[in-house]
Write an enzyme that holds these catalytic residues in place. Structure first.
Site: not given
Length: 499
Positions: A437, A181, A462
């Site tokens: 995601d 991320s 994710h």
């Protein structure tokens, strides 16, 4: 993109994310490891191998007169359990917007890879997060918070890597950076800005394009919606209609019924209250889309296996759509079943990130970053997605950030500073994304060269590939990890030949 507190939390990624405001001080090392494992769900039967340490870090890398040229204690976790000392590579996790234990205990693939390749492993905590607060509780005052920037964080990591390598007798060991991320974004940036320090980067679920203002503002919540619609088209319809029923009650100012239907702790009484409720409800769907893993997790809360499926089954469980919507949100906000009512202002905090900033001090740090360099102007509109119209434009962001932090955002700065999509001259970066995601389409989905490799993971949520191996893993992520392992081994070999 923000990680969130467990059980009653509001999500990144981190991330970015992804996506933790932890409480309590863990004392003895063994006790600290065990409690962290239980809190975050390491998913293993043994204590985590990390030792927690602190690095004396510069407050300001770019101004010798700033803040008295002071220092602060930056936390990092380290393990040489698998390291072939002096020869094996260094695997360095570029910590993102949360307590570093959360990421270390939910990125088991790095440890698996370290065992294969004899690597030293370091997880570094991002300044202003977790326990790495440069000014303690005053860190979020103005002007002290001004030293919270991407550039300062990258310089932290470059200095830490360089000095620790010297201290540990690893001067000749190649460094590979990892991140998920926002942490994945930082790994990309480390390879771009400090190629003399790092030999390669694995950037999982890194939305480097959308956060640089280069995407479609409708993309994120459209992709959240797509996850639920792909499971059952009727699910999207039910969610849309439930929000319409909520709006109907609001239009008729039937606030007492809204309180009753959603089991709120207080009766809403204004448009602002209704906006807060909608944001909290939307955020629950965001988290379940991001964390749609095939097994239960405790990373950003306690979620069941396949939470999108569980949510849709809940939405379609009976004729009362408002009750269904409440119960669906409860999968996120009341996983323990212990809450008797929902305090919507404590469970969710509106901020400069429409996907959620989380709670606690970490949420302040991420809010500030979303007001300066990280551009997160995403909107829902009830046309391309299933959620109520909730715009968040650059003008909205500017007004919010000026009011809360006294700053004016710089929407194009990440694109200018870190290349945007002009990456063709870079090398040795893996961009991995899962098709479940909602952050994926804000990142790099196509390979740009033989050493700028995009890996798309079917059925992946994710940064699933950073998590430790699990019997429920789809074949796609098993193959993705194998490819990642092979590429990283090649980079390490090449770096050794050049040294």
């Amino acid at each position: 993109m923000r990680p969130l507190p467990c059980v009653t939390m509001s999500r990144a990624r981190a991330a970015l994310v992804l996506p933790l405001a932890l409480s309590g001080l863990l004392q003895a090392a063994a006790g600290r490891y065990l409690q962290s494992k239980l809190r975050h769900g390491a998913g293993t039967d043994r204590d985590p191998p990390f030792t927690e340490k602190y690095f004396i870090q510069q407050l300001d890398h770019f101004n010798f007169n700033s803040m008295g040229n002071g220092t602060f204690s930056q936390r990092y976790l380290i393990t040489d359990e698998h390291w072939k000392k002096g020869d094996g590579p260094v695997f360095f996790y570029t910590g993102n917007e949360g307590d570093i234990w959360a990421f270390a205990l939910n990125s088991g693939f790095i440890m698996e890879l370290a065992a294969q390749q004899g690597a030293l492993v370091i997880f570094a905590e991002h300044r202003y997060y977790g326990k790495s607060l440069p000014f303690g509780q005053q860190s979020f005052n103005i002007p002290q918070v001004g030293l919270l920037t991407v550039e300062q964080a990258l310089a932290d990591y470059a200095v830490m890597i360089t000095e620790l390598k010297q201290q540990l007798g690893a001067a000749g060991c190649p460094v590979i950076v990892f991140g998920g991320s926002y942490g994945g974004m930082l790994s990309v940036y480390m390879r771009l800005k400090y190629p003399n320090v790092v030999a390669g980067a694995l950037a999982a679920s890194a939305p480097i394009l959308s956060t640089a203002g280069m995407g479609d503002s409708r993309q994120f919540f459209r992709d959240v919606t797509s996850d639920f619609e792909s499971y059952l088209p009727e699910c999207r319809q039910a969610v849309t209609e439930s929000f319409q029923q909520l709006q109907h009650l609001a239009d008729h100012q039937d606030f007492s019924r809204i309180r009753s239907e959603f089991a709120l702790c207080k009766t809403p009484s204004s448009a602002a209250d209704l906006h807060q409720l909608k944001g909290m409800l939307r955020n629950a769907f965001t988290l379940m889309a991001m964390l749609d893993y095939p097994y239960s997790t405790h990373f950003m809360g306690n979620l069941p296996a396949n939470p999108v499926k569980v949510a849709c089954d809940t939405m379609l469980s009976g004729p009362d759509l408002l009750v269904n919507l409440r119960n669906t949100a409860g999968i996120v906000y009341n996983s323990s079943g212990e809450l008797s009512c929902f305090d919507m202002f404590n469970l969710y905090v509106e901020c400069a990130d429409p996907t959620g900033c989380g709670l606690g001090l970490d949420s302040l740090a991420w809010d500030y970053q979303a007001c300066t360099e990280i551009d997160l102007c995403f909107e829902s509109n009830n046309m391309t997605d299933m959620f109520p119209p909730m715009p968040f434009t650059e003008h909205d962001r500017e007004v919010y950030c000026s009011k809360h932090w006294g700053v004016i955002p710089r929407p194009s700065w990440l694109k200018t500073q870190f290349w945007g999509d002009a990456l063709s001259t870079a090398s040795n970066i893996i961009f991995s994304n899962g098709d479940l995601d909602p952050w994926a389409n804000g990142g790099v989905r196509k390979s740009l060269s033989s050493s700028l490799v995009a890996i798309n993971i079917s059925g992946g949520a994710h940064h699933l590939d950073l998590r430790e191996s699990n019997d429920a893993d789809p074949l796609s992520v098993i193959n993705a990890r194998r490819t990642e392992s092979d590429l990283i081994a090649q980079w390490v070999k090449m770096a050794k030949l050049r040294s």
